[in-house]
Design an enzyme around this catalytic site. Structure first.
Site, short mmCIF file in Angstrom:
data_model
loop_
_atom_site.label_atom_id
_atom_site.label_comp_id
_atom_site.label_asym_id
_atom_site.label_seq_id
_atom_site.Cartn_x
_atom_site.Cartn_y
_atom_site.Cartn_z
CE1 TYR A 59 -2.62 -3.33 0.82
CE2 TYR A 59 -2.88 -2.62 3.10
CZ TYR A 59 -3.10 -3.55 2.11
OH TYR A 59 -3.79 -4.69 2.40
CG PHE A 206 -11.87 -7.64 -1.64
CD1 PHE A 206 -11.44 -6.32 -1.59
CD2 PHE A 206 -11.22 -8.50 -2.53
CE1 PHE A 206 -10.40 -5.87 -2.40
CE2 PHE A 206 -10.19 -8.05 -3.34
CZ PHE A 206 -9.78 -6.73 -3.27
N PRO A 207 -14.34 -7.83 2.71
CG PRO A 207 -14.25 -6.92 4.87
CD PRO A 207 -13.41 -7.14 3.64
CB SER A 210 -15.28 -3.43 -3.83
OG SER A 210 -14.14 -4.25 -3.89
CE LYS A 216 -23.40 4.20 3.88
NZ LYS A 216 -23.35 3.12 4.81
#
Length: 310
Positions: A59, A206-207, A210, A216
C-alpha cells in the site's frame, strides 16, 4: 459488547473489528488520497478501541506503513495495538514480483520495522506466494524472526489451500487472510474447514465486496477506480446483487443497524473467522464499522442470510 478474540493460537487478543489501511497512503490503489485524512482515521480508530490495524508494504508502496507508524509514535499507544503488515512484493524496475526467500523476508521485516518506527510487528504476513520457495521454508524464516522477538505471529495471505497446507507443515501458521464475503464464498468449501481444524484465524479481505455489501450502492452507480473491472459491480450481475442486499436491509432495519453491520456480524459467527478488517477512507466510517459489535444475530437470522446468498 466488546469481547476480545484470540488470533489463532498466538496468545494475542484483538477487538474483532479491525481497520484495513489500504486507503491510508495507498496512492497506488486509490487516486487523490489525502494523507492527513488517512492519519486521522487511524487516530480515531485507536481512540475508540480498535486495537488491530492491518497494513502492508504494497500500500503506497511503503507509504501506508510510514503513516501508520507516525500515528502510533505520536499517540504513544504502540503497546496497546496489534499491528499487522505484509511483505513479499518487490519492484524489479517497474515490474512487481514476489519473493519468499529467507534473505528477502528477513530484509522485508527489517524495512517494515523502520517504516513503522517500531521494534516488533505483532503479525507479519507473507503477502503472496512466490511460486518457487517452499512454503514451509518461508514460514520457517518467520518462525526464526518470531523466536528473535521481531514478530509475534505468522500469517499467510493469498495462498491456495495446497500452498497453505505445505506452508503450515510444522504448524507455525497463526493467521490466514483470503478473499471471502457473502458473494464470494468458495473459501467455505476447503480453506475455512482447514483453518478451523488447525486453529488458524481466517481474516477475510474484501468483506464488503468493495462496498456493495455496505448497502450504499444503487443501479445508477458507475466506478472509475479499482472497482471498475469487478464483475459483481457490472450489468445484470450488479442488479441481482443489489436485490439480495435489499433483503439484508430488512434484517438491518429491524435491528436499527446498517447493512454493513449485519454483514460483518454474520462473518463473525463463522468458524475460525475471529476478526474482520473493513477499510475506511474517512474517520466517521471507522466509528460506523464499530457499531457491528452491537449487532446480535439470532440463529434464524444467521440462517436466513446464509440462504439469501447461497
Amino acid at each position: 459488547m466488546n469481547t476480545k478474540k484470540q488470533i489463532g493460537k498466538s496468545g494475542i487478543y484483538i477487538n474483532p473489528i479491525g481497520l484495513g489501511t489500504n486507503a491510508v497512503g495507498g496512492h497506488n490503489l486509490y487516486p487523490n488520497l489525502d494523507e492527513e485524512a488517512g492519519k486521522e482515521l487511524v487516530r480515531v480508530a485507536i481512540e475508540n478501541g480498535v486495537n488491530f490495524i492491518d497494513t502492508a508494504y504494497l500500500y503506497g508502496p511503503g507509504r501506508s506503513e510510514e503513516l501508520v507508524g507516525e500515528v502510533l509514535k505520536e499517540t504513544g499507544k504502540r503497546e496497546n495495538i496489534v499491528l499487522a503488515t505484509k511483505g513479499s512484493p518487490k519492484f524489479v524496475g517497474q515490474e512487481l514480483q514476489n519473493d519468499n526467500t529467507p534473505a528477502f523476508l528477513k530484509q522485508a521485516v527489517e524495512d517494515s520495522l523502520k517504516r513503522l518506527q517500531t521494534d516488533y510487528i505483532d503479525l507479519f504476513y507473507i503477502h503472496y506466494p512466490d511460486g518457487v520457495t517452499p512454503g514451509y521454508e518461508a514460514v520457517g524464516t518467520l518462525k526464526e524472526l518470531k523466536d528473535q522477538g521481531k514478530i509475534r505471529a505468522i500469517g499467510l495471505s493469498n495462498f491456495s489451500l495446497d500452498q497453505l497446507k505445505e506452508a503450515n507443515r510444522d504448524g507455525y501458521v497463526d493467521v490466514y487472510q483470503g478473499e471471502y464475503n457473502l458473494l464470494q464464498r468458495s473459501a467455505e468449501k476447503e480453506i475455512l474447514p482447514y483453518t478451523a481444524e488447525q486453529n488458524i484465524s481466517f481474516i477475510p479481505f474484501f468483506p464488503l465486496a468493495s462496498g456493495l455489501l455496505a448497502g450504499k450502492y444503487n443501479k445508477e452507480m458507475t466506478f472509475n477506480d479499482l472497482r471498475a473491472n469487478m464483475p459483481h459491480l457490472q450489468g445484470e450481475e450488479f442488479e441481482k446483487n443489489l436485490a439480495k442486499v435489499e433483503q439484508l436491509r430488512e434484517i438491518a432495519h429491524a435491528k436499527q443497524a446498517e447493512v454493513a453491520h449485519v454483514v460483518l456480524a454474520w462473518y463473525l459467527t463463522r468458524d475460525s473467522i475471529d476478526a474482520v478488517i473493513p477499510g475506511a477512507k474517512r474517520a466517521d466510517q471507522v466509528l460506523n464499522n464499530l457499531k457491528t459489535l452491537d449487532v446480535q444475530l439470532t440463529e434464524n437470522e444467521i440462517a436466513k442470510i446464509d440462504s439469501i446468498f447461497r
